[in-house]
Design an enzyme around this catalytic site. Structure first.
Site, PDB file in Angstrom:
ATOM      1  CB  ALA A 132      42.878  52.911  38.148  1.00 18.75           C
ATOM      2  CB  SER A 134      43.274  47.195  31.852  1.00 21.45           C
ATOM      3  OG  SER A 134      43.023  46.000  32.128  1.00 21.45           O
ATOM      4  CD1 TRP A 158      42.869  43.912  42.789  1.00 22.79           C
ATOM      5  CD2 TRP A 158      43.651  42.045  43.496  1.00 22.79           C
ATOM      6  NE1 TRP A 158      42.000  43.281  42.755  1.00 22.79           N
ATOM      7  CE2 TRP A 158      42.215  41.983  43.140  1.00 22.79           C
ATOM      8  CE3 TRP A 158      44.283  41.068  44.048  1.00 22.79           C
ATOM      9  CZ2 TRP A 158      41.657  40.706  43.258  1.00 22.79           C
ATOM     10  CZ3 TRP A 158      43.439  39.632  44.447  1.00 22.79           C
ATOM     11  CH2 TRP A 158      42.357  39.656  43.827  1.00 22.79           C
ATOM     12  CD  GLN A 280      49.694   8.634  16.792  1.00 20.34           C
ATOM     13  OE1 GLN A 280      48.375   8.845  15.988  1.00 20.34           O
ATOM     14  NE2 GLN A 280      50.603   8.169  16.209  1.00 20.34           N
ATOM     15  CD  GLU A 364      54.394  42.028  36.693  1.00 18.46           C
ATOM     16  OE1 GLU A 364      55.073  42.230  36.060  1.00 18.46           O
ATOM     17  OE2 GLU A 364      55.036  41.440  37.964  1.00 18.46           O
ATOM     18  N   GLY A 365      49.222  43.260  33.616  1.00 18.52           N
ATOM     19  CA  GLY A 365      48.922  43.702  32.364  1.00 18.52           C
ATOM     20  C   GLY A 365      48.006  42.287  31.929  1.00 18.52           C
TER      21      GLY A 365
HETATM   22  C1  LIG Z   1      47.023  37.897  42.768  1.00 17.05           C
HETATM   23  C2  LIG Z   1      47.076  39.328  41.985  1.00 17.05           C
HETATM   24  C3  LIG Z   1      48.240  40.279  42.245  1.00 17.05           C
HETATM   25  C4  LIG Z   1      48.425  41.434  41.701  1.00 17.05           C
HETATM   26  N1  LIG Z   1      49.589  42.184  42.080  1.00 17.05           N
HETATM   27  C5  LIG Z   1      49.742  43.543  41.853  1.00 17.05           C
HETATM   28  C6  LIG Z   1      50.512  44.291  42.287  1.00 17.05           C
HETATM   29  O1  LIG Z   1      51.331  44.018  42.840  1.00 17.05           O
HETATM   30  N2  LIG Z   1      50.333  45.855  41.970  1.00 17.05           N
HETATM   31  C7  LIG Z   1      49.523  46.244  41.544  1.00 17.05           C
HETATM   32  O2  LIG Z   1      49.384  47.490  41.129  1.00 17.05           O
HETATM   33  N3  LIG Z   1      48.525  45.311  40.835  1.00 17.05           N
HETATM   34  C8  LIG Z   1      48.538  44.163  40.975  1.00 17.05           C
HETATM   35  N4  LIG Z   1      47.501  43.284  40.501  1.00 17.05           N
HETATM   36  C9  LIG Z   1      46.476  43.835  39.786  1.00 17.05           C
HETATM   37  C10 LIG Z   1      46.339  43.506  38.362  1.00 17.05           C
HETATM   38  O3  LIG Z   1      47.503  44.203  37.685  1.00 17.05           O
HETATM   39  C11 LIG Z   1      44.932  43.738  37.709  1.00 17.05           C
HETATM   40  O4  LIG Z   1      44.069  42.967  38.208  1.00 17.05           O
HETATM   41  C12 LIG Z   1      45.048  43.600  36.086  1.00 17.05           C
HETATM   42  O5  LIG Z   1      45.658  44.901  35.776  1.00 17.05           O
HETATM   43  C13 LIG Z   1      43.543  43.801  35.592  1.00 17.05           C
HETATM   44  O6  LIG Z   1      42.991  44.974  36.069  1.00 17.05           O
HETATM   45  P1  LIG Z   1      41.490  44.562  36.773  1.00 17.05           P
HETATM   46  O7  LIG Z   1      41.451  43.552  37.734  1.00 17.05           O
HETATM   47  O8  LIG Z   1      41.092  45.828  37.309  1.00 17.05           O
HETATM   48  O9  LIG Z   1      40.568  44.413  35.631  1.00 17.05           O
HETATM   49  P2  LIG Z   1      39.865  45.254  34.408  1.00 17.05           P
HETATM   50  O10 LIG Z   1      40.837  46.235  33.995  1.00 17.05           O
HETATM   51  O11 LIG Z   1      38.750  45.814  34.921  1.00 17.05           O
HETATM   52  O12 LIG Z   1      39.581  44.242  33.255  1.00 17.05           O
HETATM   53  C14 LIG Z   1      38.492  43.300  33.319  1.00 17.05           C
HETATM   54  C15 LIG Z   1      38.632  42.601  31.882  1.00 17.05           C
HETATM   55  O13 LIG Z   1      38.484  43.362  30.803  1.00 17.05           O
HETATM   56  C16 LIG Z   1      39.406  43.213  30.079  1.00 17.05           C
HETATM   57  N5  LIG Z   1      39.724  44.680  29.389  1.00 17.05           N
HETATM   58  C17 LIG Z   1      39.804  45.856  30.150  1.00 17.05           C
HETATM   59  N6  LIG Z   1      40.065  46.741  29.361  1.00 17.05           N
HETATM   60  C18 LIG Z   1      39.973  46.084  27.864  1.00 17.05           C
HETATM   61  C19 LIG Z   1      40.440  46.646  26.727  1.00 17.05           C
HETATM   62  N7  LIG Z   1      40.675  48.085  26.530  1.00 17.05           N
HETATM   63  N8  LIG Z   1      40.390  46.008  25.452  1.00 17.05           N
HETATM   64  C20 LIG Z   1      39.886  44.552  25.877  1.00 17.05           C
HETATM   65  N9  LIG Z   1      39.834  44.151  26.963  1.00 17.05           N
HETATM   66  C21 LIG Z   1      40.043  44.887  28.150  1.00 17.05           C
HETATM   67  C22 LIG Z   1      40.348  42.679  30.860  1.00 17.05           C
HETATM   68  O14 LIG Z   1      41.654  42.176  29.966  1.00 17.05           O
HETATM   69  C23 LIG Z   1      39.754  41.706  31.823  1.00 17.05           C
HETATM   70  O15 LIG Z   1      39.653  40.529  31.288  1.00 17.05           O
HETATM   71  C24 LIG Z   1      47.362  42.092  40.872  1.00 17.05           C
HETATM   72  C25 LIG Z   1      46.157  41.456  40.628  1.00 17.05           C
HETATM   73  C26 LIG Z   1      45.928  39.995  41.050  1.00 17.05           C
HETATM   74  C27 LIG Z   1      44.806  39.352  40.607  1.00 17.05           C
END
Ligand SMILES: Cc1cc2nc3c(=O)[nH]c(=O)nc-3n(C[C@H](O)[C@H](O)[C@H](O)COP(=O)(O)OP(=O)(O)OC[C@H]3O[C@@H](n4cnc5c(N)ncnc54)[C@H](O)[C@@H]3O)c2cc1C
Length: 403
Positions: A132, A134, A158, A280, A364-365
């Protein structure tokens, strides 16, 4: 009349935060990037300076600052170092759902002790899980009511500052299979039995730490539920609406620092008998970078101002986060180019900024998610908009070409 100037107290806050960043963070950014640790000493100083826990209301011992004031502080801290900014900023994220959904009594009981003591304390925001990201509605962590307690089970990942946190803001599912409809949010004190797992090994922002959070039959009292059952997803979305301008502010700081360092370097570095600035091709790059920093700032402050004035700000805060973080990435990339080989050397610190900027497009999204938010809002806005132009599609309102 529209007034773009800062009030004397806002100006004082901005200058004080910039001085803090230049004195406490900038000289240590490279060392912090290598150390891979949370700079607790800097967080302690930031806490004492009033730069943490910004939105906790005064009745619960916090500074009760506005989002606009936050943009001033976090632009400055981000100017110093994005990783340190993340460590300092994350309490705002962790406590935002509680400020939105908890009662003042709950804040006084669970949050006030963390924001009023001598020593800096941390919260952690636990929304993300392995499956879970995005799609926050896919949360699998469960919360089940047993008598007058809630029992939580699941694994978060994370979670920023989790390794040092005393209070965890946990999003959980109360009706498995019901998606966002069954979500609820809980305040979970560390001593309720929260366990910390693997600390992630990242490519940047190493002055912040993220880890797994294990909840194995963790019991918390009834009053740890924030708001109502079923409102968790809504609170999460409201939180991110508010906290996006914090990330956009950090990104603005990174944008500006890249401009400042690259301009200083370009004026000094002589090739072909003249400063490279005098080409430039370089000065136009710097002009574009300055334009991005300025527009990131304006967009961020505008979104924060809207939210402070009670206006719906999803569209504008998503735009601010999107453009400021994309431009932070672009400006740090261009700064490396202007520094040439020195930009690629660790000692010059541009690489620290460049790797730090990348995360601003992800957490954060992600910026794809920001585009989804913007597009959804755009659809709503345009539905009721009469531009006066008659569209020629689907045979509807086609212009009359017969005359
Ligand atoms: C250093 C760090 C700190 C963080 N801190 C926190 C925290 O304090 N608390 C917390 O809860 N989370 C935290 N996170 C988690 C972070 O919010 C998630 O990594 C992020 O929301 C993306 O989720 P995912 O990594 O699972 O990627 P996924 O959701 O698997 O996405 C993978 C890729 O697919 C794209 N994608 C997914 N769905 C779609 C769609 N419908 N349309 C187009 N593109 C899409 C995404 O944009 C991304 O490029 C942290 C992450 C990092 C790396």
């Amino acid at each position: 009349m529209v007034d773009y100037s800062l009030s004397p107290s806002e100006q004082e806050l901005y200058v004080r935060a910039m001085e803090f960043a230049r004195k406490e963070i900038v000289p240590r950014a490279i060392e912090l990037d290598i150390a891979n640790e949370i700079p607790i000493d800097i967080c302690q100083k930031a806490y004492k300076a009033g730069f943490m826990n910004l939105h906790i209301p005064k009745e619960a011992g916090g500074p009760g600052k506005s989002l606009f004031e936050e943009t001033l502080i976090y632009e400055a801290i981000g100017y110093g170092d994005a990783g340190t900014a993340t460590s300092i900023n994350v309490n705002n994220l962790a406590f935002a759902p509680l400020v939105i959904g908890a009662t003042i009594e709950q804040l006084q009981k669970y949050v006030q002790p963390l924001v009023t003591g001598e020593k800096v304390k941390f919260g952690a925001f636990c929304l993300t899980e392995r499956d879970a990201g995005s799609d926050a509605s896919a949360t699998k962590t469960t919360a089940v009511k047993e008598g007058d307690e809630w029992v939580l089970n699941g694994t978060k990942c994370w979670s920023t500052n989790a390794p040092v946190a005393d209070l965890f803001t946990v999003f959980a599912q109360t009706e498995p299979g019901s998606g966002y409809k069954g979500m609820a949010v809980f305040m979970v004190p560390k001593d309720a039995g929260v366990e910390i797992g693997h600390i992630e090994n990242k490519i940047g922002q190493k002055a912040s730490q993220q880890s797994e959070v294990f909840l194995k039959n963790v019991y918390v009292p009834e009053d740890c539920l924030v708001g109502e059952v079923g409102k968790g997803f809504h609170i999460a979305m409201m939180t991110l609406d508010k906290t996006r301008t914090g990330i956009a502010s950090i990104a603005t700081g990174v944008c500006q620092r890249a401009v400042d360092e690259a301009t200083k370097f370009a004026l000094k570095r002589v090739q072909f008998g003249k400063p490279i600035f005098n080409n430039q091709g370089i000065s136009f790059m710097l002009a574009d970078m300055a334009a991005r920093a300025q527009n990131a700032r304006l967009s961020t402050r505008y979104a924060a101002w809207l939210a402070d004035h009670g206006e719906k700000s999803s569209f504008d805060s998503a735009i601010a986060k999107l453009v400021a973080s994309d431009w932070a990435m672009q400006n740090t990339t261009d700064a490396i180019q202007i520094f040439g080989g020195y930009g690629y050397a660790v000692e010059y610190g541009i690489g620290t900024m460049f790797r730090g900027a990348k995360l601003l497009q992800i957490y954060e999204g992600t910026n794809q998610v920001q585009r989804i938010v913007i597009a959804n809002e755009l659809k709503k806005k345009v539905k009721t908009l009469d531009t006066g132009f008659k569209l020629n599609y689907a045979g509807v309102d086609a212009p009359d070409h017969t005359s």
